[in-house]
Design a protein around this motif. Structure first.
Motif, PDB file in Angstrom:
ATOM      1  N   ASP A 136     121.973  13.697  35.502  1.00 19.68           N
ATOM      2  CA  ASP A 136     122.416  13.155  36.783  1.00 19.68           C
ATOM      3  C   ASP A 136     121.792  11.789  37.018  1.00 19.68           C
ATOM      4  O   ASP A 136     120.795  11.420  36.386  1.00 19.68           O
ATOM      5  N   VAL A 137     122.364  11.037  37.943  1.00 20.95           N
ATOM      6  CA  VAL A 137     121.781   9.775  38.377  1.00 20.95           C
ATOM      7  C   VAL A 137     122.146   9.555  39.837  1.00 20.95           C
ATOM      8  O   VAL A 137     123.255   9.882  40.282  1.00 20.95           O
ATOM      9  N   ILE A 138     121.172   9.041  40.596  1.00 19.68           N
ATOM     10  CA  ILE A 138     121.363   8.766  42.015  1.00 19.68           C
ATOM     11  C   ILE A 138     120.464   7.584  42.362  1.00 19.68           C
ATOM     12  O   ILE A 138     119.540   7.262  41.610  1.00 19.68           O
ATOM     13  N   VAL A 139     120.733   6.910  43.443  1.00 24.72           N
ATOM     14  CA  VAL A 139     119.890   5.789  43.862  1.00 24.72           C
ATOM     15  C   VAL A 139     119.122   6.185  45.114  1.00 24.72           C
ATOM     16  O   VAL A 139     119.707   6.650  46.094  1.00 24.72           O
ATOM     17  N   HIS A 140     117.796   6.015  45.057  1.00 26.32           N
ATOM     18  CA  HIS A 140     116.918   6.371  46.173  1.00 26.32           C
ATOM     19  C   HIS A 140     115.718   5.427  46.174  1.00 26.32           C
ATOM     20  O   HIS A 140     115.224   5.040  45.118  1.00 26.32           O
ATOM     21  N   HIS A 474     127.543  12.953  34.904  1.00 25.34           N
ATOM     22  CA  HIS A 474     127.498  12.603  36.325  1.00 25.34           C
ATOM     23  C   HIS A 474     127.335  11.113  36.573  1.00 25.34           C
ATOM     24  O   HIS A 474     126.906  10.357  35.698  1.00 25.34           O
ATOM     25  N   ALA A 475     127.671  10.728  37.795  1.00 25.23           N
ATOM     26  CA  ALA A 475     127.713   9.314  38.143  1.00 25.23           C
ATOM     27  C   ALA A 475     127.439   9.143  39.633  1.00 25.23           C
ATOM     28  O   ALA A 475     127.407  10.109  40.393  1.00 25.23           O
ATOM     29  N   CYS A 476     127.257   7.890  40.039  1.00 20.10           N
ATOM     30  CA  CYS A 476     127.094   7.604  41.466  1.00 20.10           C
ATOM     31  C   CYS A 476     127.516   6.173  41.742  1.00 20.10           C
ATOM     32  O   CYS A 476     127.661   5.354  40.827  1.00 20.10           O
ATOM     33  N   TRP A 477     127.711   5.894  43.015  1.00 20.35           N
ATOM     34  CA  TRP A 477     127.934   4.538  43.495  1.00 20.35           C
ATOM     35  C   TRP A 477     126.825   4.207  44.475  1.00 20.35           C
ATOM     36  O   TRP A 477     126.445   5.050  45.303  1.00 20.35           O
ATOM     37  N   ALA A 478     126.273   3.007  44.393  1.00 22.04           N
ATOM     38  CA  ALA A 478     125.270   2.560  45.355  1.00 22.04           C
ATOM     39  C   ALA A 478     125.659   1.196  45.885  1.00 22.04           C
ATOM     40  O   ALA A 478     125.933   0.269  45.104  1.00 22.04           O
ATOM     41  N   ASP A 479     125.707   1.061  47.191  1.00 22.01           N
ATOM     42  CA  ASP A 479     125.949  -0.231  47.823  1.00 22.01           C
ATOM     43  C   ASP A 479     124.805  -1.179  47.484  1.00 22.01           C
ATOM     44  O   ASP A 479     123.659  -0.753  47.278  1.00 22.01           O
ATOM     45  N   ALA A 480     125.093  -2.476  47.434  1.00 20.30           N
ATOM     46  CA  ALA A 480     124.076  -3.462  47.063  1.00 20.30           C
ATOM     47  C   ALA A 480     122.859  -3.401  47.974  1.00 20.30           C
ATOM     48  O   ALA A 480     121.742  -3.730  47.560  1.00 20.30           O
TER      49      ALA A 480
END
Length: 494
Positions: A136-140, A474-480
């Protein structure tokens, strides 16, 4: 297209015909930066951020039998800004990555191997596994977080450059309990990271929260009757939702250090409603429902006295003849996942459940700004029959039951496809769905950008990538606005 090869990672993989080391799953070893990408159509200027995909890329010849979840983690990133795109890909340089590169061969067992095959203790709830951070990947907290499905360390990467930053310092606190499972969630309103882990020792599961500054601020046990195999979680404004499904390791086999899956269909599914750190700490409350297994959730929210949960209910979690130890039983048509709703009444203690749609769907995404609160649309992957591949997308409106779909085309396969809201979005579906697609006929990969409000009209842009990439998970989108240099202390891996 301008392409810079940053590094070619040495590998010892022997050419063969393994279905998850070839074709759409063929690994990448070149790490590249690419600019001035060729675009068919026009990249929307209202997209500003990064699309991240995690993939499994086996580097060394396996010690035993390869399973598609065993490969080393590699992130692929496509950065969007003012209608321009940049692509790059990097291996996640975990401790296991460095150890095996130094040794020049594999050191750890695979998922369907005996743990004793490993030459080192390894990671994971069952032990002996490589913590590849490949799930998995996520932005935090300003950076990307890559995680491993059977629990491991919290690996941080720069969301813009994909440089590995090491592990979050709080990882040491939770490693004794397994570390962190794949599928942590970020509350878009608080910035908190919500996570769980699981292991083979009591109390078998923990729930934790990490604040927007990457500090562990909450960590509590969620006792289970024995070792379980949860995979995902959901949350609402005040609660986290964890699970205890009747598909898990056979208790008797575990006493002999064997890891055999069993489905106890006479046991109910159980759902743990766990208060979040800011809510009254009233303890874990359990709800029962029909037996099943759920790999992935879509969303949950509070509605009056009820908690509403959406996910993919499996009709047949265990194949009648068992697993074939090759990964070929992973295709969604084998276990029958469909869109489903559970309602847990906090006043009566009762559960109401219903199927939302009969089609076989999985790996769904929503506009994550709606995580933990009422939403309307999900973007679900359409499975290719008889394979662990996805050849289309289906948008489902759970309010009306209406849907629309887009198929990638013959021998073209994608995976989890995030909904990317525009930076100035005015509605839940004001944005785009982005998906890396591997085209086997053209021997290339590209990123599709589709209008989230109208998938059926096809891509508004097709962005060609410099090489064909592995299908991945898995994937994710992160706003700038979500990624920036992190100030939190992190442990580096040499």
């Amino acid at each position: 297209m301008e392409v810079e090869v940053v590094e070619r990672v040495p590998h010892t993989l022997v050419p063969g015909e393994h279905p998850y080391m070839t074709g759409p799953f063929a690994p990448n070893y070149d790490e590249v930066n690419a600019t001035e990408l060729e675009v068919i159509g026009e990249v929307p200027k209202r997209l500003k951020g990064v699309y991240l995909r995690n993939t499994q890329n086996p580097i060394h010849q396996p010690l035993g039998t390869y399973h598609p979840f065993d490969g080393d983690g590699m992130l692929h990133a496509l950065h969007f800004d003012e209608g321009r795109c940049e692509y790059r890909n990097r291996f996640v340089r975990t401790q296991a990555f460095h150890e095996e590169q130094a040794a020049g061969h594999a050191l750890y067992a695979g998922l369907i191997d005996k743990p004793t095959l490993a030459q080192k203790p390894g990671w994971g709830a069952r032990g002996g596994l490589r913590d590849s951070a490949a799930t998995d990947v996520i932005v935090h907290a300003g950076s990307a977080l890559a995680t491993f499905y059977q629990c491991g360390e919290p690996y941080r990467l720069d969301a813009r450059t994909l440089a590995t930053r090491g592990t979050s310092a709080w990882g040491e606190r939770v490693m004794a309990d397994g570390g962190i499972s794949a599928h942590p969630k970020v509350d878009p309103r608080t910035g908190d990271l919500l996570f769980f882990n699981y292991s083979k020792k009591a109390p078998y599961m923990f729930y934790g929260e990490v604040d927007r500054n990457d500090q562990l601020v909450h960590y509590v046990p969620v006792p289970l009757p024995g070792p379980r195999l949860p995979h995902d979680m959901a949350f609402t404004e005040n609660f986290a939702i964890l699970n205890d499904f009747p598909l898990h390791w056979d208790e008797e086999a575990l006493t002999q250090n064997r890891h055999k899956l069993v489905y106890r269909e006479q046991q109910p599914s159980r759902f743990a409603i766990v208060p979040r750190r800011h809510a009254p700490q009233t303890g874990v409350r359990w709800f029962e429902a029909s037996p099943t297994y759920v790999l992935h959730w879509l969303n949950a929210w509070e509605e009056g006295d009820e908690i509403v949960l959406h996910g993919y209910h499996q009709a047949t979690p265990m194949p009648k003849k068992g697993y074939d130890n090759s990964g070929n039983t992973l295709g969604p048509d084998r276990y029958g996942p469909t869109l489903y709703e559970w309602r847990f009444n906090l006043k009566t203690g009762r559960t109401h459940e219903r199927r939302l749609d009969d089609r076989l769907l999985e790996f769904g995404m929503i506009n994550v700004q709606y995580w933990g609160r009422p939403y309307r649309y999900s973007y679900n992957m359409i499975a290719k029959p008889g394979a662990f591949l996805f050849d289309g997308l289906l948008r489902f409106d759970w309010t009306t039951g209406e849907s629309q779909q887009y198929l990638f085309g013959e021998d073209r396969y994608g995976s989890e496809s995030p909904m990317a809201p525009c930076f100035d979005a005015t509605a839940e579906d004001d944005g785009y769905v982005v998906s890396f697609v591997t085209d086997m006929k053209a021997d290339r990969s590209e990123c599709l950008v589709l209008d989230a409000s109208d998938l059926a009209k096809g891509p508004v842009a097709r962005i060609l990538l410099p090489h064909r990439i592995s299908s991945g998970t898995h994937a994710c989108w992160a706003d700038a606005s979500e990624f920036a240099p992190s100030s939190s202390p992190q442990k580096a891996h040499a």
